[in-house]
Design a protein around this motif. Sequence first.
Motif, PDB file in Angstrom:
ATOM      1  N   ILE A 141      10.289  -2.763   5.394  1.00 39.52           N
ATOM      2  CA  ILE A 141      10.738  -1.367   5.501  1.00 39.52           C
ATOM      3  C   ILE A 141       9.607  -0.495   6.067  1.00 39.52           C
ATOM      4  N   ALA A 142       8.390  -0.687   5.532  1.00 35.84           N
ATOM      5  CA  ALA A 142       7.248   0.128   5.988  1.00 35.84           C
ATOM      6  C   ALA A 142       7.005  -0.108   7.478  1.00 35.84           C
ATOM      7  N   GLN A 143       7.130  -1.357   7.886  1.00 32.79           N
ATOM      8  CA  GLN A 143       6.906  -1.678   9.308  1.00 32.79           C
ATOM      9  C   GLN A 143       7.973  -1.013  10.184  1.00 32.79           C
ATOM     10  N   LYS A 144       9.221  -1.105   9.742  1.00 28.63           N
ATOM     11  CA  LYS A 144      10.320  -0.524  10.531  1.00 28.63           C
ATOM     12  C   LYS A 144      10.172   0.988  10.664  1.00 28.63           C
ATOM     13  N   ALA A 182      17.363   5.878  -9.701  1.00 23.68           N
ATOM     14  CA  ALA A 182      17.047   4.769  -8.776  1.00 23.68           C
ATOM     15  C   ALA A 182      18.321   4.002  -8.404  1.00 23.68           C
ATOM     16  N   PHE A 183      18.305   3.431  -7.225  1.00 23.85           N
ATOM     17  CA  PHE A 183      19.422   2.608  -6.757  1.00 23.85           C
ATOM     18  C   PHE A 183      19.057   1.154  -7.041  1.00 23.85           C
ATOM     19  N   GLU A 184      19.906   0.475  -7.807  1.00 27.55           N
ATOM     20  CA  GLU A 184      19.562  -0.895  -8.201  1.00 27.55           C
ATOM     21  C   GLU A 184      20.097  -1.912  -7.196  1.00 27.55           C
ATOM     22  N   VAL A 185      19.235  -2.833  -6.814  1.00 31.82           N
ATOM     23  CA  VAL A 185      19.642  -3.904  -5.915  1.00 31.82           C
ATOM     24  C   VAL A 185      19.342  -5.224  -6.622  1.00 31.82           C
ATOM     25  N   ILE A 207      18.440  -1.353   1.347  1.00 28.51           N
ATOM     26  CA  ILE A 207      17.405  -0.336   1.107  1.00 28.51           C
ATOM     27  C   ILE A 207      17.369   0.656   2.271  1.00 28.51           C
ATOM     28  N   LEU A 208      17.476   0.124   3.487  1.00 31.65           N
ATOM     29  CA  LEU A 208      17.442   1.008   4.662  1.00 31.65           C
ATOM     30  C   LEU A 208      18.602   2.004   4.669  1.00 31.65           C
ATOM     31  N   GLN A 209      19.759   1.554   4.167  1.00 34.87           N
ATOM     32  CA  GLN A 209      20.909   2.470   4.096  1.00 34.87           C
ATOM     33  C   GLN A 209      20.564   3.679   3.217  1.00 34.87           C
TER      34      GLN A 209
END
Length: 234
Positions: free
Chosen positions: A24-27, A198-201, A215-217
Amino acid sequence: MSKKLIVAIDGPAGSGKSTSAKIIAQKLNYLYIDTGAMYRAVTFLAIKQGIMDNPEAIVNVAENSDIRLKYVNGVTQVFVDGIDITKNIRTHELNDKVSSVSKIAGVRKALVKKQRMLKNEGEGIVMEGRDIGTVVFPDADVKIFLTALLDKRAERRAKEYEKKGTGVPVHTIKDNLSKRDALDSSRDTNPLIKANDAFEVDSSKISIEEQVELILQRVKKAAVEKGIEILSTE
Ligand code: DC
Protein backbone atom coordinates in the motif's frame (compact mmCIF):
# COMPACT_ATOMS: atom_id res chain seq x y z
CA MET A 1 1.42 21.47 0.90
CA SER A 2 -1.50 19.15 0.13
CA LYS A 3 -2.76 16.92 2.89
CA LYS A 4 -1.94 13.22 2.79
CA LEU A 5 -3.52 10.32 4.59
CA ILE A 6 -2.50 8.48 7.75
CA VAL A 7 -3.16 4.77 7.26
CA ALA A 8 -3.05 2.63 10.43
CA ILE A 9 -2.84 -1.15 10.12
CA ASP A 10 -3.08 -3.22 13.30
CA GLY A 11 -3.41 -6.90 14.01
CA PRO A 12 -1.70 -9.96 15.46
CA ALA A 13 1.60 -11.40 14.23
CA GLY A 14 1.40 -13.19 10.91
CA SER A 15 -1.88 -11.61 9.84
CA GLY A 16 -0.25 -10.12 6.74
CA LYS A 17 0.20 -6.59 8.09
CA SER A 18 3.74 -6.04 6.84
CA THR A 19 3.13 -7.49 3.41
CA SER A 20 0.03 -5.42 2.78
CA ALA A 21 1.34 -2.26 4.45
CA LYS A 22 4.49 -2.31 2.28
CA ILE A 23 2.49 -2.72 -0.94
CA ILE A 24 0.00 0.00 0.00
CA ALA A 25 2.79 2.43 0.96
CA GLN A 26 4.56 1.75 -2.33
CA LYS A 27 1.40 2.25 -4.38
CA LEU A 28 0.62 5.55 -2.66
CA ASN A 29 4.26 6.65 -2.45
CA TYR A 30 3.85 7.00 1.32
CA LEU A 31 6.30 6.40 4.16
CA TYR A 32 6.12 2.84 5.56
CA ILE A 33 6.78 2.26 9.26
CA ASP A 34 6.96 -1.12 11.02
CA THR A 35 6.55 -0.24 14.72
CA GLY A 36 7.16 -3.85 15.81
CA ALA A 37 10.78 -3.35 14.73
CA MET A 38 11.11 -0.65 17.40
CA TYR A 39 9.83 -2.93 20.19
CA ARG A 40 12.20 -5.58 18.86
CA ALA A 41 15.13 -3.13 18.97
CA VAL A 42 14.48 -2.32 22.64
CA THR A 43 14.17 -6.05 23.43
CA PHE A 44 17.47 -6.74 21.65
CA LEU A 45 19.22 -4.08 23.75
CA ALA A 46 17.63 -5.38 26.97
CA ILE A 47 18.86 -8.93 26.26
CA LYS A 48 22.32 -7.67 25.25
CA GLN A 49 22.67 -5.54 28.36
CA GLY A 50 21.36 -8.34 30.63
CA ILE A 51 18.55 -6.15 32.03
CA MET A 52 15.51 -8.24 31.08
CA ASP A 53 14.53 -8.47 34.77
CA ASN A 54 14.80 -4.71 35.30
CA PRO A 55 11.83 -2.82 33.78
CA GLU A 56 13.14 0.59 34.85
CA ALA A 57 16.43 0.01 33.06
CA ILE A 58 14.51 -1.15 29.96
CA VAL A 59 12.42 2.04 30.00
CA ASN A 60 15.66 4.00 30.23
CA VAL A 61 16.92 2.20 27.13
CA ALA A 62 13.66 2.91 25.26
CA GLU A 63 13.79 6.58 26.20
CA ASN A 64 17.45 7.22 25.51
CA SER A 65 18.41 5.05 22.54
CA ASP A 66 18.44 6.59 19.11
CA ILE A 67 16.29 4.03 17.23
CA ARG A 68 16.05 4.63 13.49
CA LEU A 69 14.21 2.72 10.79
CA LYS A 70 15.24 2.81 7.17
CA TYR A 71 13.11 1.02 4.60
CA VAL A 72 15.29 -0.23 1.75
CA ASN A 73 14.41 -2.75 -0.98
CA GLY A 74 11.48 -4.24 0.91
CA VAL A 75 13.37 -4.57 4.20
CA THR A 76 13.06 -2.45 7.35
CA GLN A 77 16.61 -1.81 8.45
CA VAL A 78 16.97 -1.00 12.13
CA PHE A 79 19.76 1.10 13.61
CA VAL A 80 20.42 1.81 17.26
CA ASP A 81 22.83 4.61 18.02
CA GLY A 82 24.14 4.20 14.48
CA ILE A 83 24.67 0.41 14.67
CA ASP A 84 22.79 -1.81 12.23
CA ILE A 85 20.89 -4.48 14.23
CA THR A 86 18.55 -5.55 11.41
CA LYS A 87 19.78 -9.15 11.47
CA ASN A 88 19.51 -9.45 15.24
CA ILE A 89 15.89 -8.56 15.85
CA ARG A 90 14.00 -11.51 14.36
CA THR A 91 15.55 -14.41 16.26
CA HIS A 92 13.66 -17.01 18.28
CA GLU A 93 14.99 -15.78 21.59
CA LEU A 94 13.75 -12.34 20.75
CA ASN A 95 10.34 -13.57 19.53
CA ASP A 96 9.91 -15.18 22.94
CA LYS A 97 10.82 -12.06 24.89
CA VAL A 98 9.45 -9.14 22.88
CA SER A 99 5.93 -9.26 24.35
CA SER A 100 7.20 -8.98 27.92
CA VAL A 101 9.15 -5.85 26.96
CA SER A 102 6.22 -4.43 24.97
CA LYS A 103 3.92 -4.61 27.98
CA ILE A 104 6.03 -2.19 30.06
CA ALA A 105 4.05 1.08 30.20
CA GLY A 106 7.17 3.29 30.14
CA VAL A 107 8.53 1.51 27.07
CA ARG A 108 5.23 2.07 25.26
CA LYS A 109 5.14 5.72 26.24
CA ALA A 110 8.66 6.29 24.91
CA LEU A 111 8.07 4.43 21.64
CA VAL A 112 4.64 5.93 20.95
CA LYS A 113 6.26 9.37 21.28
CA LYS A 114 8.99 8.41 18.80
CA GLN A 115 6.39 6.92 16.42
CA ARG A 116 4.31 10.09 16.39
CA MET A 117 7.42 12.08 15.55
CA LEU A 118 8.02 9.96 12.44
CA LYS A 119 5.03 11.54 10.74
CA ASN A 120 6.32 14.50 8.81
CA GLU A 121 4.12 17.43 7.89
CA GLY A 122 2.70 16.95 4.40
CA GLU A 123 3.88 13.35 4.09
CA GLY A 124 1.56 10.34 3.85
CA ILE A 125 2.25 7.41 6.13
CA VAL A 126 1.31 3.75 6.42
CA MET A 127 2.12 2.58 9.95
CA GLU A 128 1.63 -0.97 11.18
CA GLY A 129 1.59 -2.38 14.69
CA ARG A 130 -0.80 -3.26 17.50
CA ASP A 131 -1.99 0.12 18.77
CA ILE A 132 -1.64 2.49 15.84
CA GLY A 133 -5.36 3.14 15.28
CA THR A 134 -6.15 3.15 19.01
CA VAL A 135 -3.22 5.05 20.54
CA VAL A 136 -0.49 6.30 18.20
CA PHE A 137 -2.81 7.91 15.66
CA PRO A 138 -6.37 7.73 17.02
CA ASP A 139 -7.34 10.25 14.32
CA ALA A 140 -5.88 8.18 11.48
CA ASP A 141 -7.81 8.63 8.22
CA VAL A 142 -7.93 4.88 7.54
CA LYS A 143 -7.86 2.18 10.22
CA ILE A 144 -7.52 -1.45 9.29
CA PHE A 145 -7.64 -4.39 11.71
CA LEU A 146 -6.14 -7.41 10.01
CA THR A 147 -6.78 -10.87 11.43
CA ALA A 148 -6.27 -14.49 10.37
CA LEU A 149 -6.72 -17.90 11.97
CA LEU A 150 -3.76 -19.01 14.11
CA ASP A 151 -3.05 -22.07 11.92
CA LYS A 152 -2.90 -19.91 8.84
CA ARG A 153 -0.59 -17.37 10.45
CA ALA A 154 1.76 -20.07 11.70
CA GLU A 155 1.83 -21.64 8.24
CA ARG A 156 2.78 -18.29 6.69
CA ARG A 157 5.57 -17.68 9.20
CA ALA A 158 6.91 -21.21 8.61
CA LYS A 159 7.13 -20.46 4.87
CA GLU A 160 8.97 -17.19 5.57
CA TYR A 161 11.50 -19.03 7.74
CA GLU A 162 11.93 -21.69 5.06
CA LYS A 163 12.75 -18.99 2.50
CA LYS A 164 15.38 -17.58 4.87
CA GLY A 165 16.88 -21.06 5.20
CA THR A 166 15.98 -21.45 8.87
CA GLY A 167 13.56 -24.34 9.23
CA VAL A 168 11.40 -23.90 12.31
CA PRO A 169 8.66 -26.46 13.04
CA VAL A 170 5.13 -25.11 12.58
CA HIS A 171 4.15 -26.18 16.12
CA THR A 172 6.98 -24.08 17.61
CA ILE A 173 5.84 -21.05 15.62
CA LYS A 174 2.22 -21.66 16.54
CA ASP A 175 3.15 -21.85 20.20
CA ASN A 176 5.07 -18.54 20.02
CA LEU A 177 2.31 -16.76 18.10
CA SER A 178 -0.44 -17.83 20.48
CA LYS A 179 1.61 -16.84 23.55
CA ARG A 180 2.39 -13.45 22.00
CA ASP A 181 -1.26 -12.92 20.98
CA ALA A 182 -2.37 -13.63 24.55
CA LEU A 183 0.21 -11.28 26.09
CA ASP A 184 -0.25 -8.52 23.50
CA SER A 185 -4.05 -8.61 23.84
CA SER A 186 -4.22 -8.81 27.63
CA ARG A 187 -1.60 -6.26 28.71
CA ASP A 188 -2.80 -3.27 30.75
CA THR A 189 -1.25 -0.57 28.56
CA ASN A 190 -2.36 -0.20 24.94
CA PRO A 191 -3.39 -3.81 24.32
CA LEU A 192 -3.97 -5.20 20.87
CA ILE A 193 -7.64 -4.43 20.28
CA LYS A 194 -9.65 -3.38 17.27
CA ALA A 195 -10.43 0.34 17.25
CA ASN A 196 -14.19 0.96 17.16
CA ASP A 197 -13.90 2.67 13.81
CA ALA A 198 -11.45 0.18 12.25
CA PHE A 199 -12.37 -1.90 9.22
CA GLU A 200 -11.70 -5.58 9.89
CA VAL A 201 -10.18 -7.77 7.21
CA ASP A 202 -9.88 -11.52 7.84
CA SER A 203 -7.02 -12.64 5.64
CA SER A 204 -7.39 -16.39 6.38
CA LYS A 205 -8.99 -17.28 3.09
CA ILE A 206 -8.00 -14.48 0.75
CA SER A 207 -4.87 -13.78 -1.28
CA ILE A 208 -2.44 -10.94 -0.66
CA GLU A 209 -3.82 -9.20 -3.77
CA GLU A 210 -7.35 -9.41 -2.39
CA GLN A 211 -6.20 -8.12 1.02
CA VAL A 212 -4.46 -5.18 -0.61
CA GLU A 213 -7.48 -4.45 -2.78
CA LEU A 214 -9.83 -4.38 0.23
CA ILE A 215 -7.52 -1.98 2.06
CA LEU A 216 -7.09 0.21 -1.01
CA GLN A 217 -10.86 0.50 -1.37
CA ARG A 218 -10.97 1.99 2.16
CA VAL A 219 -8.06 4.29 1.36
CA LYS A 220 -9.81 5.56 -1.79
CA LYS A 221 -13.05 6.07 0.10
CA ALA A 222 -11.28 8.11 2.81
CA ALA A 223 -9.43 10.13 0.17
CA VAL A 224 -12.68 11.03 -1.62
CA GLU A 225 -14.42 11.91 1.66
CA LYS A 226 -11.57 14.18 2.71
CA GLY A 227 -10.91 15.66 -0.70
CA ILE A 228 -7.37 14.29 -0.75
CA GLU A 229 -5.68 13.34 -3.97
CA ILE A 230 -3.90 10.00 -4.01
CA LEU A 231 -1.69 8.51 -6.67
CA SER A 232 -3.36 6.36 -9.27
CA THR A 233 -3.19 2.85 -7.88
CA GLU A 234 -3.90 1.12 -11.17
O1 DC B 1 4.92 -6.87 14.49
P1 DC B 1 5.95 -7.73 15.22
O2 DC B 1 5.54 -9.16 15.33
O3 DC B 1 7.33 -7.57 14.69
O4 DC B 1 5.95 -7.12 16.70
C1 DC B 1 6.76 -7.65 17.71
C2 DC B 1 6.11 -7.43 19.06
O5 DC B 1 6.10 -6.04 19.35
C3 DC B 1 4.67 -7.90 19.20
O6 DC B 1 4.57 -9.20 19.73
C4 DC B 1 4.05 -6.90 20.11
C5 DC B 1 4.92 -5.70 20.05
N1 DC B 1 4.30 -4.54 19.39
C6 DC B 1 3.50 -3.75 20.16
O7 DC B 1 3.27 -4.06 21.34
N2 DC B 1 2.98 -2.61 19.64
C7 DC B 1 3.21 -2.27 18.36
N3 DC B 1 2.70 -1.12 17.89
C8 DC B 1 4.01 -3.09 17.54
C9 DC B 1 4.53 -4.24 18.08
